[in-house]
Design a protein around this motif. Structure first.
Motif, short mmCIF file in Angstrom:
data_model
loop_
_atom_site.label_atom_id
_atom_site.label_comp_id
_atom_site.label_asym_id
_atom_site.label_seq_id
_atom_site.Cartn_x
_atom_site.Cartn_y
_atom_site.Cartn_z
N HIS A 31 2.66 -10.17 1.63
CA HIS A 31 2.81 -11.61 1.41
C HIS A 31 2.95 -12.40 2.71
O HIS A 31 2.63 -13.59 2.74
CB HIS A 31 3.99 -11.88 0.46
N ASP A 32 3.39 -11.74 3.77
CA ASP A 32 3.39 -12.43 5.07
C ASP A 32 1.95 -12.75 5.47
O ASP A 32 1.66 -13.80 6.02
CB ASP A 32 4.03 -11.54 6.15
N ARG A 35 0.57 -15.68 3.42
CA ARG A 35 1.07 -16.95 3.96
C ARG A 35 0.33 -17.30 5.26
O ARG A 35 -0.12 -18.43 5.45
CB ARG A 35 2.58 -16.86 4.21
N ALA A 61 3.49 -13.68 -8.32
CA ALA A 61 4.09 -13.52 -6.99
C ALA A 61 3.20 -14.15 -5.93
O ALA A 61 3.67 -14.85 -5.02
CB ALA A 61 4.30 -12.03 -6.70
N VAL A 62 1.89 -13.93 -6.04
CA VAL A 62 0.96 -14.50 -5.07
C VAL A 62 0.91 -16.02 -5.21
O VAL A 62 0.94 -16.75 -4.21
CB VAL A 62 -0.45 -13.87 -5.25
N ARG A 64 3.19 -17.96 -6.20
CA ARG A 64 4.43 -18.51 -5.63
C ARG A 64 4.34 -18.58 -4.11
O ARG A 64 4.72 -19.57 -3.49
CB ARG A 64 5.62 -17.62 -5.99
N THR A 65 3.87 -17.49 -3.53
CA THR A 65 3.82 -17.45 -2.07
C THR A 65 2.89 -18.53 -1.51
O THR A 65 3.26 -19.24 -0.58
CB THR A 65 3.37 -16.04 -1.60
N GLU A 68 4.50 -21.94 -2.09
CA GLU A 68 5.61 -22.18 -1.16
C GLU A 68 5.09 -22.52 0.24
O GLU A 68 5.73 -23.22 1.00
CB GLU A 68 6.55 -20.97 -1.10
N ALA A 380 4.97 -5.92 -3.56
CA ALA A 380 4.83 -6.99 -2.57
C ALA A 380 5.68 -6.67 -1.35
O ALA A 380 6.84 -6.26 -1.49
CB ALA A 380 5.28 -8.32 -3.17
N GLU A 382 7.32 -8.18 2.19
CA GLU A 382 7.65 -9.41 2.90
C GLU A 382 8.62 -9.01 4.00
O GLU A 382 9.75 -8.60 3.70
CB GLU A 382 8.30 -10.41 1.92
N THR A 389 6.06 -6.20 -8.09
CA THR A 389 5.67 -7.46 -8.69
C THR A 389 4.88 -7.25 -9.98
O THR A 389 4.61 -8.19 -10.71
CB THR A 389 4.83 -8.30 -7.71
#
Ligand SMILES: *Cc1c(COP(=O)(O)O)cnc(C)c1O
Length: 409
Positions: A31-32, A35, A61-62, A64-65, A68, A380, A382, A389
């Motif tokens: 997820h880093d 982003r 989950a994706v 949301r990332t 965000e 996931a 991070e 997830t």
């Protein structure tokens, strides 16, 4: 942050540990990286409104990332709207693209619009406009245009010259004029292909230029949405898309358009953030090739079978071994179930962990239960944290939706 995360960049020790802890086949999503991809894209296209196309990977989950990280979400199905809302995305941060929309999808979107008048609906057929109006919709509308030119890595994803997608180019000015009586016409939309890399950039430019021309003629628009389609390198030696060049191209073709440019990258944001882990269970020398059987198959990742897509394969356990030509395939009884044929892979042995690269887009979302295969789990990452997830499906999940067999307890 580099322009691409290669399969070799993943920490092998960590992958081994994840496979031990959560089992295989296993999707791992960084997820880093998701982003960073969004941020790099948004920075290159700082003049544009960048949404994330949920279709590429619609796991909550994706979603949301990316949300965000401040991306709005483009949904091309009511189910995607549902998942985005379930991920905590506000309705006002969603856009809905209706492609041959079933009644239930239209009704879902119109209901949502009732609570969130900022929702923009994109339609690509005049009958869809009528069906929207019949349901009382008179809100923000974009018209999807078919530029008559498609681009991308495979004919099955080139949408720009497929009559299925968008209004015929020559009809758009008239439809736009008429639509203003019934709706708040705010944009034109085109999504012309997928997997566009340097070689396709000129074709892509021509397709987008046609849409931009049209937007200038239609006039009085808030935005011109040029869709997604930005490619990623799947092969280890393939260079990444030059984002600056792509941004320059988009800026140039839209120079005469007095509207905000919107973009909807899907693949670009998530593809290199995913790896699929699989365990070797069979090694067989044959006169033709070395057959390597793993516990992941086309039900986990269908892109090689469906699009002849290349995905790199790494032997995580045996990195330093000599490469030997291998055909790596899964447990399904069909010859389409291969990830690669006669490709050099450091000599696999039973029990080795293999990783398949660049699977974050159109990977788990195309997973199926064909051949009664439970779908894989997803973890996931991070920083140093990790969380499941998506749980691994069980055999019970295979029969869960069926009526019970009479007489069986
Ligand atoms: C699939 C799709 C996208 C994303 O395409 P990518 O090639 O993944 O960038 C964007 N917009 C629409 C309407 C789509 O259907």
């Amino acid at each position: 942050m580099s322009a691409v995360k290669r399969l070799a960049d993943w920490d092998g020790d960590r992958l081994e540990r994840l496979a031990d802890e959560y089992g295989t086949p296993l999707y791992v999503m960084d997820h880093d990286r998701v982003r960073a991809n969004y941020e790099r894209f948004a920075a290159a296209f700082d003049f544009a409104h960048v949404m994330y196309a949920a279709k590429a990977n619609a796991g909550r989950a994706v979603l949301r990332t990316v949300h965000e990280a401040s991306a709005d979400i483009e949904c091309a199905a009511a189910g995607e709207l549902h998942r985005a809302l379930a991920a905590g995305v506000a309705a006002g941060d969603l856009q809905y693209t209706a492609v041959n929309p079933p009644d239930a999808d239209l009704e879902y979107a119109v209901d949502l619009w009732g609570d969130a008048p900022e929702l923009t609906v994109t339609a690509g057929a005049e009958t869809t406009l009528d069906r929207l109006a019949d349901r009382g919709f008179d809100g923000r509308l974009a018209l999807r245009v078919n530029p008559g030119i498609g681009t991308g890595h495979h004919e099955k994803v080139a949408t720009g010259n497929d009559a299925k997608f968008g209004l015929p180019y020559g009809d758009v000015e008239r439809v736009a004029r008429e639509a203003r009586d019934r709706f708040d016409l705010v944009g034109l939309h085109a999504h012309v292909g997928s997997g566009v890399l340097a070689d396709d950039l000129e074709d892509h430019r021509r397709a987008l230029a046609r849409v931009a021309d049209l937007a200038a003629r239609v006039g009085n628009l808030e935005f011109l949405d040029l869709g997604g389609g930005f490619g990623v390198p799947y092969r280890p030696d393939e260079p990444p898309l030059d984002l600056e060049a792509a941004a320059r191209m988009v800026r140039e073709v839209t120079a005469d358009v007095d509207a905000t440019v919107a973009l909807e990258p899907g693949r670009y944001i998530v593809a290199d953030a995913g790896a699929l882990l699989a365990r070797v269970n069979t090694v067989k020398e044959t006169p033709e090739t070395r057959v390597v059987g793993v516990d992941a198959g086309l039900t986990d990742l269908v892109r090689p079978a469906m699009f002849d897509a290349y995905h790199h394969v790494r032997n995580v356990t045996g990195v330093d071994r000599d490469p030997v030509p291998c055909s790596v395939g899964g447990p399904l009884c069909t010859s389409a179930d291969v990830f690669c044929t006669d490709r050099p892979v450091p000599r696999p042995a039973i029990g080795d962990l293999l990783a398949v690269g660049t699977v974050g887009a159109y990977g788990i979302d195309l997973a199926s239960q064909f051949h009664s295969q439970p779908r894989p789990a997803e973890v996931a990452l991070e920083g140093d944290d990790e969380r499941v997830t998506r749980r691994r499906e069980t055999f019970e999940d295979l029969t869960r939706l069926e009526a019970e067999a009479p007489g069986v307890e």
